[in-house]
Design a protein around this motif. Structure first.
Motif, short mmCIF file in Angstrom:
data_model
loop_
_atom_site.label_atom_id
_atom_site.label_comp_id
_atom_site.label_asym_id
_atom_site.label_seq_id
_atom_site.Cartn_x
_atom_site.Cartn_y
_atom_site.Cartn_z
N TYR A 37 0.87 -1.19 0.00
CA TYR A 37 0.00 0.00 0.00
C TYR A 37 0.90 1.24 0.00
CZ TYR A 37 -3.27 -3.61 1.54
OH TYR A 37 -4.02 -4.76 1.63
N GLY A 38 1.27 1.68 -1.19
CA GLY A 38 2.24 2.75 -1.32
C GLY A 38 1.80 4.08 -0.74
N PHE A 39 0.49 4.27 -0.57
CA PHE A 39 -0.03 5.53 -0.06
C PHE A 39 -0.81 5.31 1.25
CE2 PHE A 39 0.78 6.08 -4.51
CZ PHE A 39 1.35 7.34 -4.59
N ALA A 40 -0.40 4.27 1.99
CA ALA A 40 -1.05 4.00 3.27
C ALA A 40 -0.96 5.23 4.16
CB ALA A 40 -0.37 2.81 3.94
N TYR A 41 -2.10 5.65 4.68
CA TYR A 41 -2.20 6.90 5.43
C TYR A 41 -2.62 6.65 6.88
CZ TYR A 41 -4.17 11.46 6.81
OH TYR A 41 -4.47 12.62 7.49
N GLN A 42 -3.63 5.83 7.07
CA GLN A 42 -4.18 5.62 8.40
C GLN A 42 -4.50 4.14 8.59
OE1 GLN A 42 -8.06 7.49 9.14
NE2 GLN A 42 -7.42 8.03 11.21
N TRP A 43 -4.33 3.65 9.80
CA TRP A 43 -4.77 2.30 10.15
C TRP A 43 -5.84 2.39 11.22
CZ3 TRP A 43 -3.88 1.58 15.29
CH2 TRP A 43 -2.79 2.26 15.86
N TYR A 75 1.74 -2.29 -15.41
CA TYR A 75 3.10 -2.24 -14.87
C TYR A 75 3.94 -1.16 -15.55
CZ TYR A 75 7.75 -3.76 -13.48
OH TYR A 75 9.04 -3.81 -12.98
N LEU A 76 4.69 -0.46 -14.73
CA LEU A 76 5.66 0.53 -15.22
C LEU A 76 7.00 0.20 -14.60
CD1 LEU A 76 5.99 3.18 -16.89
CD2 LEU A 76 5.65 4.42 -14.74
N ASP A 77 7.98 -0.05 -15.43
CA ASP A 77 9.29 -0.45 -14.92
C ASP A 77 9.96 0.72 -14.21
OD1 ASP A 77 11.37 -2.11 -14.40
OD2 ASP A 77 12.18 -2.16 -16.43
N SER A 78 10.64 0.42 -13.11
CA SER A 78 11.33 1.48 -12.35
C SER A 78 12.58 1.93 -13.12
CB SER A 78 11.73 0.96 -10.97
OG SER A 78 12.56 -0.18 -11.08
N PRO A 79 12.99 3.18 -12.91
CA PRO A 79 14.16 3.70 -13.63
C PRO A 79 15.44 2.99 -13.21
CG PRO A 79 13.42 5.26 -11.97
CD PRO A 79 12.38 4.19 -12.04
N ALA A 80 16.36 2.88 -14.14
CA ALA A 80 17.65 2.26 -13.84
C ALA A 80 18.37 3.04 -12.76
CB ALA A 80 18.49 2.20 -15.12
N GLY A 81 18.99 2.32 -11.85
CA GLY A 81 19.78 2.96 -10.81
C GLY A 81 18.98 3.56 -9.68
N MET A 82 17.71 3.21 -9.59
CA MET A 82 16.89 3.77 -8.52
C MET A 82 17.36 3.26 -7.15
SD MET A 82 12.82 3.99 -8.06
CE MET A 82 12.07 4.21 -6.46
N TRP A 123 16.23 2.35 -3.73
CA TRP A 123 15.01 2.04 -3.00
C TRP A 123 15.13 2.37 -1.52
CZ3 TRP A 123 10.64 1.18 -5.49
CH2 TRP A 123 10.70 0.74 -6.82
N ASP A 124 16.34 2.68 -1.08
CA ASP A 124 16.53 3.08 0.32
C ASP A 124 16.34 4.58 0.51
OD1 ASP A 124 17.09 0.50 1.26
OD2 ASP A 124 19.18 0.66 0.60
N ASP A 125 16.11 5.30 -0.57
CA ASP A 125 15.89 6.74 -0.51
C ASP A 125 14.39 7.00 -0.49
OD1 ASP A 125 15.51 9.44 -1.00
OD2 ASP A 125 17.18 9.60 -2.40
N PRO A 126 13.81 7.44 0.64
CA PRO A 126 12.36 7.65 0.73
C PRO A 126 11.81 8.61 -0.32
CG PRO A 126 13.36 7.73 2.91
CD PRO A 126 14.48 7.73 1.92
N ALA A 127 12.59 9.64 -0.67
CA ALA A 127 12.12 10.61 -1.65
C ALA A 127 12.00 9.97 -3.03
CB ALA A 127 13.06 11.81 -1.70
N GLN A 128 12.98 9.15 -3.38
CA GLN A 128 12.92 8.47 -4.67
C GLN A 128 11.77 7.46 -4.71
OE1 GLN A 128 16.44 6.98 -6.64
NE2 GLN A 128 17.79 8.37 -5.51
N GLU A 129 11.59 6.76 -3.62
CA GLU A 129 10.51 5.78 -3.57
C GLU A 129 9.15 6.47 -3.67
OE1 GLU A 129 8.82 2.09 -0.82
OE2 GLU A 129 10.44 3.37 -0.07
N ALA A 130 8.98 7.60 -2.98
CA ALA A 130 7.72 8.33 -3.03
C ALA A 130 7.44 8.84 -4.45
CB ALA A 130 7.74 9.49 -2.04
N ALA A 131 8.48 9.35 -5.10
CA ALA A 131 8.32 9.85 -6.47
C ALA A 131 7.94 8.72 -7.42
CB ALA A 131 9.60 10.54 -6.92
N TRP A 132 8.55 7.56 -7.19
CA TRP A 132 8.25 6.41 -8.05
C TRP A 132 6.83 5.90 -7.80
CZ3 TRP A 132 8.49 4.06 -12.21
CH2 TRP A 132 8.07 2.72 -12.34
N ASN A 133 6.40 5.85 -6.55
CA ASN A 133 5.04 5.43 -6.25
C ASN A 133 4.02 6.32 -6.94
OD1 ASN A 133 5.64 3.21 -4.63
ND2 ASN A 133 5.66 4.39 -2.74
N LEU A 134 4.28 7.63 -6.94
CA LEU A 134 3.37 8.56 -7.59
C LEU A 134 3.34 8.33 -9.09
CD1 LEU A 134 1.50 10.99 -7.59
CD2 LEU A 134 3.52 12.48 -7.62
#
Length: 262
Positions: free
Chosen positions: A18-24, A74-81, A83-94
């Motif tokens: 759930y890439g945009f999980a907000y509340q539980w 499906y959309l392939d992730s960019p080369a060299g991404m 995944w430990d960078d939260p900003a990059q992961e958030a941008a990719w999820n969007l």
């Protein structure tokens, strides 16, 4: 009902797929309470759309993750991404969310509903399960429910945020979207929760007798087209009475619905 936010330090639950999980939410108890929570979030934040989980939250994560791998979504992730960078992961999820929404939106056409009708393998027990689920909707709530906060435009398909319909015998994300689109346009029902086997929609007010009958005629076509035994199932006589007493509607979208209900 206990609630918390995934943005808080050390939340007790994983975001999983759930890439945009907000509340539980814990101990929701009633589907009507979940609907009220989703609607309150929507009213307070019209720039986002909100979608809850239903039935098994972990199984829903699993099947949604696989459904997202559909070649059409499906959309392939960019080369060299990184995944430990939260900003990059958030941008990719969007970016992935926007891609799925675009693919689903472009697939819309007037014949989609007709193509879905009768395409799910169902039995008399499945129709009985559909009626039972709408009689006891609260039983579809898991111990924990997630709500996603989705940066989607108002005309984007909400299922893009939680695609589901993974197994080959189930309705896939595009078929489920066609169902959502038809029920919104013809009957005023909007999706608010998506699970691993069931989905929940709601309208502003419970349908009156004529509206409930019209809805059930469409549900009868959806689940029973081409099967005289299913078309004559007595459950279709009981369902309109149930629906007149509630704003929400739950629908199974997997093979062996009766087994998933139990």
């Amino acid at each position: 009902m206990k609630t918390g936010f995934f943005a808080q330090p050390h939340p007790p639950y994983r975001r999983a797929n759930y890439g945009f999980a907000y509340q539980w939410l814990e101990e929701v108890g009633r589907l009507a309470a979940l609907l009220a929570q989703v609607e309150a979030l929507r009213a307070a934040d019209p720039d986002h759309r909100y979608l809850a989980t239903l039935d098994d939250v972990q199984q829903c994560s699993y099947t949604s993750g696989h459904a997202s791998m559909d070649d059409r979504l499906y959309l392939d992730s960019p080369a060299g991404m990184d995944w430990d960078d939260p900003a990059q992961e958030a941008a990719w999820n969007l970016q992935a969310l926007q891609h799925r929404a675009l693919q689903l939106r472009q697939a819309q056409n007037p014949s989609s509903w007709a193509a879905v009708c009768g395409s799910l393998s169902t039995s008399p027990d499945d129709i009985a399960a559909l009626v039972a689920a709408n009689r006891s909707q609260d039983a579809l709530l898991d111990d924990v429910v997630y709500i996603q906060r989705l940066p989607l435009a108002s005309d984007d398909p909400l299922i893009a945020g939680q695609p589901n319909g993974y197994f080959s015998a189930d309705w896939d994300s595009f078929q489920n979207h066609a169902i959502h689109q038809h029920l919104a346009q013809q009957h005023g029902y909007q999706l608010f929760a998506m699970g691993a086997s069931w989905m929940a929609l709601a309208r502003a007010e419970p349908p009156n007798a004529a509206q409930a009958q019209a809805l059930v005629r469409d549900l009868r076509l959806l689940y029973a087209t081409g099967d005289e035994e299913l078309l004559a199932h007595p459950g279709w006589q009981a369902l309109p009475v149930l629906l007149q007493s509630q704003r929400s509607l739950v629908l199974g979208y997997t093979e062996d619905m009766a087994d998933r209900w139990e």
